[in-house]
Design an enzyme around this catalytic site. Structure first.
Site, PDB file in Angstrom:
ATOM      1  CG  HIS A 244       7.043  14.084  -4.256  1.00 32.16           C
ATOM      2  ND1 HIS A 244       6.610  14.386  -5.525  1.00 32.16           N
ATOM      3  CD2 HIS A 244       6.832  15.195  -3.507  1.00 32.16           C
ATOM      4  CE1 HIS A 244       6.159  15.627  -5.557  1.00 32.16           C
ATOM      5  NE2 HIS A 244       6.278  16.144  -4.341  1.00 32.16           N
ATOM      6  CB  SER A 368       1.175 -17.316  -2.546  1.00 34.53           C
ATOM      7  OG  SER A 368       2.156 -17.859  -3.411  1.00 34.53           O
TER       8      SER A 368
END
Length: 541
Positions: A244, A368
């Site tokens: 979770h 990038s």
């Protein structure tokens, strides 16, 4: 490449105005804004590398076909192709071209038609087709072995007249064989008693079987090997689990890789149970025309022998088409393999994000266009994206192909031309994942840092030992100590020392750390080869 160009337009004659506004009405483009038009007629000729190598082709010939004399066509066609599989990613999936291109389909059709004529010559009752001499057989075999892109283009020229692709193959073969005196006498027995789907279904079956065996399965196996190697090499490296998205009982990095290796291997084993099927029963599956022409021949037996001689299992109960259930089963298994790999891609992406893995950088690469520091997990992202596309296509095929109105409609024909598309995106994804795996470096210091900061994970073993020794409210006491609170090595130690436990049990707990609390994870990872079967898996029966 010949390109029609127009003078470069100025931004605008109106100061401060954008070009679209200055050009006037949006419904009418000025001539200077017309898009560049590519004259496809001036493209270089179709590349001959689509030729399937014959058994006698030398390695030098194959290499030459894939190199200098084909570079121009690859660059040009890749720039103007509609699909990225034939453009940007062509080099990674080009091994599928001989099987699933238009050329590949034509070649397999030629193979089936030729083999059927040869089979007819071996049936004593078909007296009109005497048993072929060795010379005739060699001539026919040479048509298959030497079939190249020039032959495929000739078939396409015939198809422009017939408007029927399979009939064009029949006419091509008749033209090809009329020069051979022996075969010229039986030209009308090409395509004898066949419906187009007798030819097509076997062509597709062969292309699937050979493409999977020769191209796709080997890359799947490489993936499993790489992941298994990671499992063994990193079997001992403890890692904080996350359930979770929250810290959970530790595992080892190798054990998490072993999970994926075993899951993928299980999908590999499933392929060995999937039979590639073919039919050869005429217009509606009942040998109607066969029985009228030669009523005394056991055509079902002949058809079974013929289909099996091609390395395909025989399906006796069919309509005009083989119902494609095996393709659905095959693709569903590939979909599940792809789902598991997607799970791996996302997990490794997450581990990279957490800093558990570093990536080896390559000189000259850019992560990038604006952030120079970036080293992005592009291989796993590329793999995940292409697995999504692959499964969308494979799922559509597996749901559509088994459905055909009454004895046959044509909807499967156009869909079947996309077999290579779903497999192409799958292959591209596998290669991207492999490339990404080979760039990974384990960052043990970061793994240890996370473990050192999460002593609360020892709440589980402590409360379990407390339960064993009948300490009341063991779970509740640990919940009170740890849930939503900052937990340190010291606080865990103080709590453990206060427990009413046998000294031996208490000593075990006091020696426990998040790094050592890994259960059998290391041993499971080290023994992964016992659960991964790459010998009997990833092959078709």
């Amino acid at each position: 490449m010949d390109v029609l160009t127009s003078p470069t337009p100025r931004a605008s004659r109106v100061r401060g105005a954008c070009p679209s506004l200055a050009a006037g009405s949006s419904s009418r483009l000025r001539p200077s804004f017309r898009p560049f038009l590519v004259k496809f007629g001036s493209l270089p000729p179709l590349r001959s590398s689509l030729k399937v190598s014959s058994p006698i082709s030398s390695a030098e010939e194959v290499e030459k076909n894939d190199a200098a004399d084909l570079a121009i066509w690859d660059l040009t066609s890749g720039t103007v192709s509609l699909s990225p599989l034939d453009g940007r990613y062509m080099q990674k999936v080009k091994d599928l071209r001989p099987f699933f291109s238009e050329y590949g389909l034509i070649r397999y059709r030629v193979l089936v038609e030729v083999k059927w004529l040869q089979k007819l010559s071996q049936i004593p009752e078909v007296v009109e087709v005497p048993q072929f001499s060795q010379d005739a057989h060699l001539f026919l075999e040479s048509i298959i072995d030497n079939f190249d892109i020039t032959d495929a283009i000739e078939v396409k020229k015939i198809e422009k007249i017939t408007n029927h692709d399979v009939k064009a193959v029949e006419y091509f073969l008749k033209q090809k064989c009329k020069s051979h005196l022996e075969i010229a006498k039986v030209l009308e027995f090409f395509h004898f008693a066949c419906t187009s789907e007798d030819i097509n279904n076997l062509a597709h079956a062969l292309s699937l079987k050979e493409a999977l065996s020769d191209v796709v399965f080997p890359v799947m196996v490489d993936l499993c090997k790489e992941i298994s190697t990671m499992a063994k090499e990193h079997a001992h490296i403890p890692m904080l689990s996350h359930t979770h998205g929250q810290p959970a009982s530790p595992t080892t990095l190798g054990k998490e890789m072993a999970n994926f290796a075993v899951r993928l291997s299980e999908r590999g084993k499933a392929f060995s149970k999937i039979r590639i099927l073919g039919k050869f029963a005429g217009a509606v599956g009942n040998y109607n025309a066969h029985k009228v022409a030669y009523p005394d021949i056991n055509w079902k037996c002949i058809a079974a022998e013929f289909v099996q001689s091609l390395g395909v299992d025989f399906n006796a109960y069919v309509t005009q088409i083989e119902p494609h259930d095996y393709i659905a089963e095959l693709f569903n298994n590939i979909i599940q393999f792809n789902n598991i790999l997607t799970d791996l891609d996302r997990d490794i992406w997450s581990y990279i994000s957490l800093g558990y893995f570093k990536q080896i950088t390559k000189a000259g690469e850019i992560g990038s266009s604006t952030m120079p520091h970036k080293v992005n997990p592009i291989d796993f992202e590329n793999s995940e994206g292409n697995l999504c596309l692959a499964n969308a296509i494979l799922s559509a095929l597996s749901m559509k192909l088994p459905i055909s109105r009454m004895q046959r409609d044509l909807t499967d024909s156009t869909v079947l031309r996309n077999l290579g598309v779903g497999l192409g995106y799958s292959l591209l994804a596998y290669k991207s994942a492999l490339q990404g795996i080979k760039k990974l470096q384990v960052n043990e210091s970061r793994l240890n840092e996370d473990l050192d900061q999460t002593w609360e994970v020892l709440a589980e073993p402590i409360q379990t030992v407390m339960r064993r020794h009948a300490v009341p409210e063991a779970y509740e006491k640990l919940k009170e100590l740890t849930r939503g609170r900052e937990v340190s090595k010291q606080s865990i130690r103080e709590f453990t020392e206060s427990l009413d436990l046998p000294e031996e049990a208490k000593a075990i707990l006091l020696n426990l750390t998040p790094n050592s609390y890994i259960g059998e994870a290391e041993e499971l990872a080290k023994s992964v080869d016992e659960a991964v079967d790459l010998v009997n898996g990833f092959k078709l029966p």
